[in-house]
Structures are given as C-alpha cells and as structure tokens.
Design a protein around this motif. Sequence first.
Motif, mmCIF file in Angstrom:
data_model
loop_
_atom_site.group_PDB
_atom_site.id
_atom_site.type_symbol
_atom_site.label_atom_id
_atom_site.label_comp_id
_atom_site.label_asym_id
_atom_site.label_seq_id
_atom_site.Cartn_x
_atom_site.Cartn_y
_atom_site.Cartn_z
ATOM 1 N N ARG A 31 0.819 -1.216 0.000
ATOM 2 C CA ARG A 31 0.000 0.000 0.000
ATOM 3 C C ARG A 31 0.854 1.268 0.000
ATOM 4 N NH1 ARG A 31 -5.944 0.240 2.452
ATOM 5 N NH2 ARG A 31 -6.240 -0.975 0.594
ATOM 6 N N VAL A 44 2.340 1.574 -3.595
ATOM 7 C CA VAL A 44 1.264 1.921 -4.532
ATOM 8 C C VAL A 44 0.831 3.367 -4.296
ATOM 9 C CG1 VAL A 44 -1.135 1.413 -5.196
ATOM 10 C CG2 VAL A 44 0.494 -0.457 -4.858
ATOM 11 N N TYR A 96 0.998 6.516 -7.144
ATOM 12 C CA TYR A 96 -0.149 7.307 -7.608
ATOM 13 C C TYR A 96 -0.360 8.572 -6.775
ATOM 14 C CZ TYR A 96 -0.953 3.112 -10.300
ATOM 15 O OH TYR A 96 -0.789 2.053 -11.166
ATOM 16 N N ARG A 125 -0.395 5.971 -19.794
ATOM 17 C CA ARG A 125 -1.619 5.951 -20.617
ATOM 18 C C ARG A 125 -1.367 6.480 -22.028
ATOM 19 N NH1 ARG A 125 -6.990 6.603 -18.942
ATOM 20 N NH2 ARG A 125 -7.074 8.331 -20.405
ATOM 21 N N GLY A 154 -10.878 2.631 -8.092
ATOM 22 C CA GLY A 154 -9.571 2.890 -8.714
ATOM 23 C C GLY A 154 -9.729 3.664 -10.005
ATOM 24 N N CYS A 155 -10.420 4.794 -9.949
ATOM 25 C CA CYS A 155 -10.810 5.543 -11.168
ATOM 26 C C CYS A 155 -9.642 6.269 -11.815
ATOM 27 C CB CYS A 155 -11.916 6.530 -10.840
ATOM 28 S SG CYS A 155 -11.407 7.810 -9.650
ATOM 29 N N GLY A 156 -8.492 6.378 -11.126
ATOM 30 C CA GLY A 156 -7.372 7.109 -11.706
ATOM 31 C C GLY A 156 -7.759 8.554 -11.983
ATOM 32 N N ASP A 187 -11.211 6.318 -5.544
ATOM 33 C CA ASP A 187 -9.799 5.955 -5.686
ATOM 34 C C ASP A 187 -9.138 6.163 -4.320
ATOM 35 O OD1 ASP A 187 -7.809 5.691 -8.405
ATOM 36 O OD2 ASP A 187 -6.791 6.223 -6.529
ATOM 37 N N LEU A 188 -8.077 5.419 -4.101
ATOM 38 C CA LEU A 188 -7.321 5.558 -2.850
ATOM 39 C C LEU A 188 -6.501 6.843 -2.827
ATOM 40 C CD1 LEU A 188 -6.924 3.784 -0.359
ATOM 41 C CD2 LEU A 188 -5.046 2.644 -1.545
ATOM 42 N N MET A 191 -5.724 11.586 -7.497
ATOM 43 C CA MET A 191 -6.572 11.030 -8.571
ATOM 44 C C MET A 191 -8.016 11.508 -8.404
ATOM 45 S SD MET A 191 -4.547 9.356 -10.475
ATOM 46 C CE MET A 191 -2.867 8.746 -10.372
ATOM 47 N N ALA A 205 -11.613 6.423 -1.434
ATOM 48 C CA ALA A 205 -12.075 5.206 -0.748
ATOM 49 C C ALA A 205 -11.228 4.030 -1.211
ATOM 50 C CB ALA A 205 -13.544 4.938 -1.068
ATOM 51 N N PRO A 206 -10.884 3.129 -0.299
ATOM 52 C CA PRO A 206 -10.170 1.907 -0.701
ATOM 53 C C PRO A 206 -11.153 0.891 -1.263
ATOM 54 C CG PRO A 206 -10.500 1.903 1.676
ATOM 55 C CD PRO A 206 -11.123 3.172 1.160
ATOM 56 N N ALA A 207 -10.724 0.146 -2.259
ATOM 57 C CA ALA A 207 -11.615 -0.836 -2.886
ATOM 58 C C ALA A 207 -12.075 -1.895 -1.896
ATOM 59 C CB ALA A 207 -10.891 -1.490 -4.060
ATOM 60 N N ALA A 213 -10.992 -0.954 -13.480
ATOM 61 C CA ALA A 213 -10.155 -1.005 -14.682
ATOM 62 C C ALA A 213 -8.682 -0.891 -14.303
ATOM 63 C CB ALA A 213 -10.550 0.113 -15.650
ATOM 64 N N TRP A 214 -7.920 -1.900 -14.623
ATOM 65 C CA TRP A 214 -6.471 -1.907 -14.399
ATOM 66 C C TRP A 214 -6.131 -1.497 -12.960
ATOM 67 C CZ3 TRP A 214 -8.396 -0.129 -19.181
ATOM 68 C CH2 TRP A 214 -8.069 -0.956 -20.258
ATOM 69 N N MET A 215 -6.830 -2.061 -11.996
ATOM 70 C CA MET A 215 -6.522 -1.715 -10.612
ATOM 71 C C MET A 215 -6.567 -2.919 -9.660
ATOM 72 S SD MET A 215 -9.306 -1.758 -8.508
ATOM 73 C CE MET A 215 -8.769 -0.650 -7.235
HETATM 74 C C1 LIG Z 1 -3.178 1.670 -13.088
HETATM 75 S S1 LIG Z 1 -4.166 2.887 -12.322
HETATM 76 C C2 LIG Z 1 -5.657 2.734 -13.270
HETATM 77 C C3 LIG Z 1 -6.519 3.947 -13.197
HETATM 78 C C4 LIG Z 1 -7.760 3.918 -14.097
HETATM 79 N N1 LIG Z 1 -8.686 2.906 -13.699
HETATM 80 C C5 LIG Z 1 -7.355 3.765 -15.529
HETATM 81 O O1 LIG Z 1 -7.711 2.750 -16.155
HETATM 82 O O2 LIG Z 1 -6.679 4.673 -16.056
HETATM 83 C C6 LIG Z 1 -4.589 2.181 -10.758
HETATM 84 C C7 LIG Z 1 -5.442 3.082 -9.883
HETATM 85 O O3 LIG Z 1 -5.924 2.319 -8.769
HETATM 86 C C8 LIG Z 1 -5.784 3.088 -7.599
HETATM 87 N N2 LIG Z 1 -5.666 2.156 -6.465
HETATM 88 C C9 LIG Z 1 -4.610 1.379 -6.138
HETATM 89 N N3 LIG Z 1 -4.891 0.618 -5.075
HETATM 90 C C10 LIG Z 1 -6.171 0.913 -4.719
HETATM 91 C C11 LIG Z 1 -7.040 0.445 -3.697
HETATM 92 N N4 LIG Z 1 -6.647 -0.493 -2.816
HETATM 93 N N5 LIG Z 1 -8.276 0.967 -3.619
HETATM 94 C C12 LIG Z 1 -8.683 1.928 -4.498
HETATM 95 N N6 LIG Z 1 -7.897 2.403 -5.490
HETATM 96 C C13 LIG Z 1 -6.662 1.898 -5.608
HETATM 97 C C14 LIG Z 1 -4.552 3.928 -7.827
HETATM 98 O O4 LIG Z 1 -4.516 5.073 -6.990
HETATM 99 C C15 LIG Z 1 -4.673 4.272 -9.302
HETATM 100 O O5 LIG Z 1 -5.406 5.454 -9.513
#
Ligand SMILES: C[S@@+](CC[C@H](N)C(=O)[O-])C[C@H]1O[C@@H](n2cnc3c(N)ncnc32)[C@H](O)[C@@H]1O
Length: 235
Positions: free
Chosen positions: A7, A10, A14, A24, A56-58, A79-80, A84, A98-100, A116-118
């Motif tokens: 954590r 990570v 970000y 991206r 994890g909306c980035g 998103d954490l 972001m 918020a954490p997932a 997506a990708w998280m």
């Molecule tokens: C690779 S990025 C992807 C962002 C976005 N979904 C995209 O496709 O561009 C991963 C994202 O997940 C978030 N993240 C990582 N661990 C997380 C967690 N435990 N809970 C919520 N968000 C998290 C990061 O802060 C980052 O914004």
Amino acid sequence: MREMTDRGLVGQQYATVDRLETRRSVWGPGPEGVSPVEVLRTLVVSTQPRRLIEVGCGTGQFARSVLDEAPNVDYVATDLSPAMVEATRALGVTAEVAPADGLPFGDGSFDGAVAAWMLYHVPDLDGALGEVRRVLRDGGTLHVATNGSEHLADLLRDAGGDPLVTQFTSENAAEILGRHFEHVARRDIETRATFADHEAACAYLATFSPGLAGSLPHFDGPRSYAGHTAVLTAR
Ligand SMILES: C[S@@+](CC[C@H](N)C(=O)[O-])C[C@H]1O[C@@H](n2cnc3c(N)ncnc32)[C@H](O)[C@@H]1O
C-alpha cells in the motif's frame, strides 16, 4: 510482485497523476484495431446502469467518457489517491477517496461497477471483490480490465527485466471473479504501446522501474511493443 500490492509503494506510485499519464499516453489499438477502453465503455453503457461505482478511477477519463455517452448515469468514482480523486472531480465527475476493500456505501447501492487496471494493486483481492459484490444489487454487473502476464513483456526483456506477472492477470481473472460472481465472460484484446524514440521508452519504464529505464539498450527511431489485456464482465 510485492511492489504491486504494497500500500505504501502503490500510494507513492499514484501520489501524483504524472506517472499514470505517461503510461496511458503510449497505448493504442493492436492489430485488430480494437481498444480495450472502448470495449469496456461500450459494455458499461450497454447495460444501462442507473447508479454506477468505479473503483480505482485514476484520473477520471473513463468516467468522463461514460458520462459523455450516458449523461443520466449516477456515476460515483472512487480511488485511494487524493490526487486522482481531485483530477477526476476536475472533469466534473463525482469522486471520493475510498479503498476498494472498504467501500463507504450500503449493500446493493449500485447496479453497475467498474474496476479497470486496478485489481492487481489491491492487497486483499478477495476482500475487495467481496466489497464490490456487496455494494452491487443482485444481478448487478462488474466490468473489469486487466493485463496478461505477457503484457509489454518484450520491452521488459529488452531492458533486462522479467515479465510483470501480477496477482490478477488476463489468465487468472475469470477464475478469481468466479469466486464471487456466477457468470463471468472474458475477451482478450491485443494492444500496442508506441514510443516515439528510445527516450520515450525509458520515460515509460522510469514510471515504475528506474533501474530498467537505465538498462534499455539504445535504439534509433520509434518502436512499438505488444500489450495483452482482457476485458471481463461478471454478474
Ligand atoms: C493503473 S491505475 C488505473 C486507473 C484507471 N482505472 C485507468 O484505467 O486509467 C490504478 C489506480 O488504482 C488506484 N488504487 C490502487 N490501489 C487501490 C485500492 N486499494 N483501492 C482503491 N484504489 C486503488 C490507484 O490510486 C490508481 O489510480
């Protein structure tokens, strides 16, 4: 790959939006001309969700693009990373930190969800999927994107590294989602990362591994590498 789920690490990765933006920016469709982001968006919009959560909306571009197509969706992005969330709000999207694996919403609050990708970053993957399942109503749909274990592997090998095999890959995602959802569908999509020159490829590597960035042998001109992703739907 401990760094992918630690954590603290990570959080550093970000803490600002620039590394994610650098990564991206290089991605485009592969040989079939298909973009996984477009596939994901089409799937999300086609389910006509009324209330949707993204974890994890980035930087919020995906949320913004869904809302541009379906402005009546009540979209809640999470998103954490505070940076972001701020970037997402700047696009006019409702967003909160918020954490997932600890979503501050009641049971059955949403009829759609996006991750997506998280999911490769979440320390307690089954805990997070349980949370997403909990906040979805019965029959609600989770849309997921992730990368395969050969994703960008040729670039990593050229730099003297190994493929980045995470806890949640194209190859194991359906099995993992199947622990929490009854029906899972997967579509594999090949993508391309195009680097204008050696410096651009090094800049990409430097966003997660300065060591690899320093060991990529020089090449002239542009170069592209294959990426391997999967888009999954679970309900
Ligand atoms: C690779 S990025 C992807 C962002 C976005 N979904 C995209 O496709 O561009 C991963 C994202 O997940 C978030 N993240 C990582 N661990 C997380 C967690 N435990 N809970 C919520 N968000 C998290 C990061 O802060 C980052 O914004």
